[in-house]
Enzyme design. Sequence first.
Site, PDB file in Angstrom:
ATOM      1  N   ASP A 170       0.844  -1.193   0.000  1.00  0.00           N
ATOM      2  CA  ASP A 170       0.000   0.000   0.000  1.00  0.00           C
ATOM      3  C   ASP A 170       0.885   1.250   0.000  1.00  0.00           C
ATOM      4  OD1 ASP A 170      -2.287   1.857   0.819  1.00  0.00           O
ATOM      5  OD2 ASP A 170      -3.291  -0.073   0.951  1.00  0.00           O
ATOM      6  N   HIS A 172      -3.439   6.007   3.622  1.00  0.00           N
ATOM      7  CA  HIS A 172      -4.225   4.834   3.258  1.00  0.00           C
ATOM      8  C   HIS A 172      -3.717   3.536   3.878  1.00  0.00           C
ATOM      9  CE1 HIS A 172      -6.029   1.865   0.425  1.00  0.00           C
ATOM     10  NE2 HIS A 172      -6.998   2.757   0.319  1.00  0.00           N
ATOM     11  N   ASN A 229      -7.665  -1.022  22.092  1.00  0.00           N
ATOM     12  CA  ASN A 229      -8.855  -1.471  22.817  1.00  0.00           C
ATOM     13  C   ASN A 229      -9.877  -0.349  22.798  1.00  0.00           C
ATOM     14  OD1 ASN A 229     -10.820  -2.391  24.562  1.00  0.00           O
ATOM     15  ND2 ASN A 229      -9.384  -3.129  26.106  1.00  0.00           N
ATOM     16  N   VAL A 285      -7.993   1.259  18.347  1.00  0.00           N
ATOM     17  CA  VAL A 285      -8.399   0.447  17.204  1.00  0.00           C
ATOM     18  C   VAL A 285      -7.896  -0.980  17.360  1.00  0.00           C
ATOM     19  CG1 VAL A 285      -8.023   0.036  14.742  1.00  0.00           C
ATOM     20  CG2 VAL A 285      -8.679   2.301  15.526  1.00  0.00           C
ATOM     21  N   SER A 319     -11.435  -0.715   0.246  1.00  0.00           N
ATOM     22  CA  SER A 319     -10.146  -0.815   0.943  1.00  0.00           C
ATOM     23  C   SER A 319     -10.320  -1.244   2.384  1.00  0.00           C
ATOM     24  CB  SER A 319      -9.417   0.533   0.917  1.00  0.00           C
ATOM     25  OG  SER A 319      -8.893   0.806  -0.350  1.00  0.00           O
TER      26      SER A 319
END
Length: 771
Positions: free
Chosen positions: A201, A249, A262, A273, A430
């Site tokens: 990416d 991205h 968490n 996340v 994505s």
Amino acid sequence: MNQMNNKWYLKLLSISLCIGILLPSSSLAALGHPQVPLPNPILTPKSYVTNYDKTSSTPITVLVELHSDPLKVHDLKAKNGLVARSQTQTYKQQINREQADFKQSLLQSSQAQINHQYVQVFNGVSIQLPQHEVDQLLQLPHVKAIYPNQIFHETPLTYADAEASMQHPTSNTTISHDIIGVSALWNLGFKGKGIRVGVIDSGVDYRHPSLAKAYRGGYDFVDNDKDPMETQPRPDLTAEENAKYATVHGTFVAGVLVGRGNPSTPNGPYGSVRGVAPEAELYAYRVLGPYKKGTTEHIVAAIEQAVKDDMDIINLSLSGESNSQYTADTVALNNAAMSGVIAVTSNGNRGPGEYSVTHPTGAHQAIAVGASTSTNINQQQIAPFSSRGPSLPDYEIKPDLVAPGTKIRSTVPSWDGDYSNAYKETNGTSMAAPHVAGTAALLLNKAEIEGSYFEPGEIKSILMNNAVPLTDAAGKRYKIHDQGAGRLSIPTVLEAEAIALIQATTNVTNNAQPDDYYTGSLSFGQVMPGANIQRELILKDIVDKNQVYNISIQFDGPNHNTADIADPYYKEASEQQTNQSPVTISVLDATYDTTVPLRAGEQADISIQLQVPENVTEGSSFGHIILTEATSGHILRVPFSVFIGDRYTLPPVFSLKMTPNVLNTNQPTANIEYSVRESIQHLNLSVQHAVYGDMGTIQERSGITKRGHYEVRNWNGTVLKDNRKVQLPDGAYTIIPTIGTSQTPITSTAISFTINRGIITSHENPRHNTM
């Protein structure tokens, strides 16, 4: 085709299901990998490069593929007994000699510079050389094909406010996990530990708290170093300019895949996340640089490096411009899958139109992932932006399945060291792809702990077999080329006791010779009335248990309404045959009828036969092969598609695109791409004006142009007219491919474009702006 005509057509189509001899295997892994035929060394080299001036010394970059199989393909042959294992070291020396021989011949007569050398999944090099030397490459030893160095870009993100039009409630940051049922594997202790995943990416901000502990390394193919950091903003650019220049991205994709945060303690040391596979190991391969763009040579190099680094899974949430299954990147991806790497791609954000997928999504052996909505756990739909199939030229089912891709919250870079707000919600395929890549990591983790092994085709198939078909808000089932097999469902996967695999063939990898591979859908492609085609379905036990499966065929009408069907997805076989299509089920061994016994540790080979009447109305048909286990009631589904008649014969030149389609002072050049269905002679790209007629040609190919994908890079609005280069004046134009000595126009492929650069010319003589 209207609904009434389509129903009539379906009644004329006959599919017969033939139960073959059950072939026992000695172990659960006995299915093995498809055999790979030996290459045919006598081949004429192909050139897919078109955007060069045969008299210019301006440099151009191309990829050259050599004849011998890449190392990983040879290793596969050794594994399957097609070559002796003792030859492996010798084969490495053979490739080295082949490449050395090519390079020696190249450098003796050329000013070329070698950029990348490939041996793992693509045998060849990328080189920069003067444009007038391109033709000479075809005369050098061992050359199989020459490919253009095409432009790629990230599959664009649209931020969550674009979802407002769908009128869904505010998203829950973990709802996508709930939708796919990831806790079913987490609760068993499988979180991807030890599984290596490569994100190909724009790089990764590996300092992000949610990613730092997962990050293990990678490579930057844009700057050619070992630091795959995202493209950072430049101090000399405005905020608006930096939004186009800098990248985020890859960091976002990585968070969805392996984030270790968490959500319950967002201010904790690992951020907020949590990815689908939070214990997997992250490797980043930067191929998209400033302005979110990259090239084929870097993408192939990244796939090559990922295989060399022993990645278990690679995720590519990026896309080219055209719907083509025959490009250098698809060759590399297919070979990577053959070598044992699970390749996951995003299906693109160009929906909802049909045929809107782009390469590398069309790679036969990759898992292409479309996007479903993810803001309501009780009702998911196909996201409008999600690209639709089929992929061309083989009319293959794409996407393979869908996963949540709207209002997904994940990680983004921070450039000042403050990560407290380094998160965003976005929409896109994505975001859907890493849900599938992460699920594959969990399944590999489970298999490793339990002492079992799955090939990439088996992982792809079990995910597809157990996907949940989606319906729209009115209860109408989406077409197969909208959703593939359906939406990813981990709990359903865990209930499966067998895998249903289709043995398919592609000639994209092995010197135009057929390679067999396994997948979870049956794409018959284009067929003609009167066709009689047989394909193989393999039913493989995965729990060491005796089972019995009942088999039936389900035809899908256009947007078929399933609201009143007892089974939430399918009718009973008797209802299917009475109400939709006269399905003939014939049996090779009448003992089995439509019931297939599957013995523990073995597999059953089942012949699927497509019979098309001579007088059938042209059209397309879709449906599912349904295998229901007699005791548990668990259903495995295999989607199928068939396109019947001349109406689906692709024109000799197809998928013609110009990006952008307006030339002006801010955008003085454009890239033109097209695909060729089969070998043709004398191919020109002609420019026509509605009033003045023929304006000249963008490109003239006087020899044979072979099947494949071609590109004209950085076209600046000049054409060749009466052996002179002419600058087109402002106006509206059409590009029409012409073929043959008579220059027959292919009007069905024509595209329009506009020039608006303030070039003033005489209306009486508009073609005289010569250069």
